[in-house]
Design an enzyme around this catalytic site. Structure first.
Site, PDB file in Angstrom:
ATOM      1  N   ASP A 119      78.975   4.998  33.989  1.00 25.73           N
ATOM      2  CA  ASP A 119      79.696   5.450  35.177  1.00 25.73           C
ATOM      3  C   ASP A 119      79.602   6.975  35.215  1.00 25.73           C
ATOM      4  O   ASP A 119      80.334   7.676  34.514  1.00 25.73           O
ATOM      5  CB  ASP A 119      81.145   4.981  35.100  1.00 25.73           C
ATOM      6  CG  ASP A 119      81.962   5.363  36.325  1.00 25.73           C
ATOM      7  OD1 ASP A 119      81.570   6.318  37.026  1.00 25.73           O
ATOM      8  OD2 ASP A 119      83.004   4.736  36.570  1.00 25.73           O
ATOM      9  N   LYS A 164      80.780  10.538  44.619  1.00 25.37           N
ATOM     10  CA  LYS A 164      81.482  11.818  44.729  1.00 25.37           C
ATOM     11  C   LYS A 164      80.594  12.927  45.271  1.00 25.37           C
ATOM     12  O   LYS A 164      80.413  13.067  46.467  1.00 25.37           O
ATOM     13  CB  LYS A 164      82.118  12.189  43.393  1.00 25.37           C
ATOM     14  CG  LYS A 164      83.343  11.334  43.041  1.00 25.37           C
ATOM     15  CD  LYS A 164      84.105  11.890  41.883  1.00 25.37           C
ATOM     16  CE  LYS A 164      85.286  11.015  41.486  1.00 25.37           C
ATOM     17  NZ  LYS A 164      86.374  11.028  42.464  1.00 25.37           N
ATOM     18  N   PHE A 188      88.711   4.825  33.724  1.00 28.38           N
ATOM     19  CA  PHE A 188      88.998   4.751  35.156  1.00 28.38           C
ATOM     20  C   PHE A 188      87.675   4.546  35.879  1.00 28.38           C
ATOM     21  O   PHE A 188      86.808   5.417  35.858  1.00 28.38           O
ATOM     22  CB  PHE A 188      89.681   6.018  35.663  1.00 28.38           C
ATOM     23  CG  PHE A 188      90.082   5.937  37.114  1.00 28.38           C
ATOM     24  CD1 PHE A 188      91.342   5.484  37.477  1.00 28.38           C
ATOM     25  CD2 PHE A 188      89.199   6.293  38.113  1.00 28.38           C
ATOM     26  CE1 PHE A 188      91.715   5.389  38.808  1.00 28.38           C
ATOM     27  CE2 PHE A 188      89.554   6.198  39.458  1.00 28.38           C
ATOM     28  CZ  PHE A 188      90.818   5.742  39.797  1.00 28.38           C
TER      29      PHE A 188
END
Length: 463
Positions: A236, A265, A151
């Site tokens: 990532d 984030k 993801f």
């Protein structure tokens, strides 16, 4: 009449779900009401959310990893309010702002020495989009390699790197690429040896399911092959970075040196949008290769003062409060406690993770009496058993968690990295109590499972 946001919130708090049902995402509202997650939270501090009656809820999601330092950390709040009070020039665009330079410097000091250039953006998916463009510019190749189950975001480019068909369905032709499974060394070597790929994007620990290679040599072998065949290695770290996995970067567990790293984030403590791409200077300069290309990749809000100040404060808190060390220590305590439960509860197949990125995976029980209801639940929708466990964790124990991905019997626990022994004990007790109730068949847990099955079937029929 002067605008008073505090008065507005106090007056209309409680209308949350009605407003969203009317104007925003009706499907989400229906799901939240079905599973009893339609809580109205009035306040948040540290590792806890509070409803209007003052009941505390331990936050086991941390905004999908966006609030690693807890909610509304005072140091980050002060940095933001101080910058607002200073009336600084913001987003002038045709300038080089001080705060973005300072945050780039601070990030580079915390990173491996080969990562010496930074691009700021607004989110994780935007960081991935930028990394895609950087990789194409640097290699003159179009294709991308990624992992099954990955993801990387939901914008069109990032969506091309997602390993789940559910997220890709209905959005048409995406960027050219191929997914390979974790630990498939043959596929890894076969694909990279073609020399077709601009980059291999990977999550050191996958957010969906908390999966990582069983072999300690898979990521190092991927790095070796990428260098051999001219493919960039892109880590990532949007969810795993900044201490989540018990290291500042999760790739440190495998001693990797990726060519590009994406962050977002919790980079701003979860208070304002903030993302970053870290890479080697030579890669960066191949995108911004001439004076007329100095803004060929850009974003309006990427270097805004609030995000940059929050980022600087976040890095300071990580250092001062020894957040990385606490994540490693509390994560080990949590996994040890959950693994002890696995010895007593036959539903628990595996507990895995690194730092405070922890997964509890369930599997078919051995006893015949429990296998029958398990199979009925699984036949309706794989993953409903995990949802059965999540609901009482919130309703009875006031712990917010969620299933780790679609059609997975996995619950992911990712609390803020500031938690202590008290929160660890609360999570372990809650899982023990909830799983104990699963042995009562017939019983309330399985009745709830039947209701979930009914809702799932009705949802499919409506679709």
């Amino acid at each position: 009449m002067p605008f008073d946001v505090k008065e507005l919130i106090e007056k209309r708090l409680g209308e949350n779900y009605e407003l969203h049902d009317r104007y925003v995402n009706r499907a989400l509202v229906k799901v939240l009401r079905t599973i009893g997650f339609d809580k109205v939270y009035a306040r948040a501090e540290g590792a806890y959310l509070y409803d209007r009656d003052g009941n505390d809820y331990l936050d086991g999601l941390a905004g999908y990893g966006a609030v690693n330092l807890g909610r509304n950390h005072p140091v980050i709040k002060k940095a933001i309010t101080d910058v607002i009070a200073m009336d600084m020039p913001n987003m002038v665009q045709m300038d080089c702002s001080l705060l973005s330079g300072l945050l780039a410097e601070a990030l580079i000091k915390r990173s491996p020495s080969h990562l010496n250039a930074v691009f700021f953006c607004n989110s994780g998916t935007e960081a991935v989009e930028g990394a895609i463009k950087f990789a194409r510019c640097a290699t003159s190749r179009d294709k991308f390699l990624f992992c099954g189950g990955a993801f990387h975001g939901l914008s069109t480019g990032a969506l091309s790197l997602n390993g789940s068909d559910m997220f890709r369905e209905g959005f048409g032709q995406l960027l050219p690429g191929k997914g390979i499974e974790l630990d498939d060394f043959d596929a890894l070597e076969r694909e990279l040896s073609t020399g077709d790929y601009a980059a291999f994007f990977f999550e050191p620990i996958q957010g969906k399911g908390v999966y990582y290679p069983k072999s300690e040599f898979f990521w190092p072998r991927a790095q070796e092959l990428c260098r051999k065949h001219g493919t960039l290695l892109v880590a990532d770290e949007i969810q795993t970075g900044l201490g989540r996995a018990g290291r500042f970067y999760a790739f440190e567990h495998w001693n990797l040196e990726p060519d590009i790293v994406t962050l977002a984030k919790s980079l701003s403590g979860g208070l304002v949008p903030c993302g970053a791409i870290l890479t080697r200077r030579d890669i960066y300069d191949k995108t911004f290769s001439r004076l007329d290309r100095c803004v060929v990749h850009s974003t309006t809000f990427g270097r805004n003062n609030l995000a940059m100040a929050a980022g600087l404060a976040t890095l300071q808190v990580i250092n001062d409060e020894k957040i990385v060390e606490n994540s490693d220590r509390m994560g080990n305590l949590l996994m040890d406690g959950l693994r002890a439960l696995a010895l007593r509860h036959e539903f628990v197949h595996e507990v895995r993770g690194k730092g405070l990125m922890v997964a509890i995976e369930f599997a078919e029980p051995k006893s015949l009496r429990l296998r029958v209801p398990w199979k009925l639940i699984q036949a309706a929708d794989k993953g409903l058993f995990a949802q059965m466990v999540v609901i009482p964790l919130l309703k009875k124990h006031r712990i917010l968690t969620q299933v780790a991905g679609h059609h997975m019997d996995v619950i992911k626990v990712t609390p803020p990295l500031i938690i202590c022994q008290k929160e660890v004990d609360r999570v372990i007790h809650a899982f023990d109590d909830t799983l104990s109730d699963c042995y009562k068949f017939p019983g309330a847990m399985w009745d709830m499972g039947t209701n979930l099955v009914r809702a799932a079937v009705m949802g499919r029929r409506a679709a």
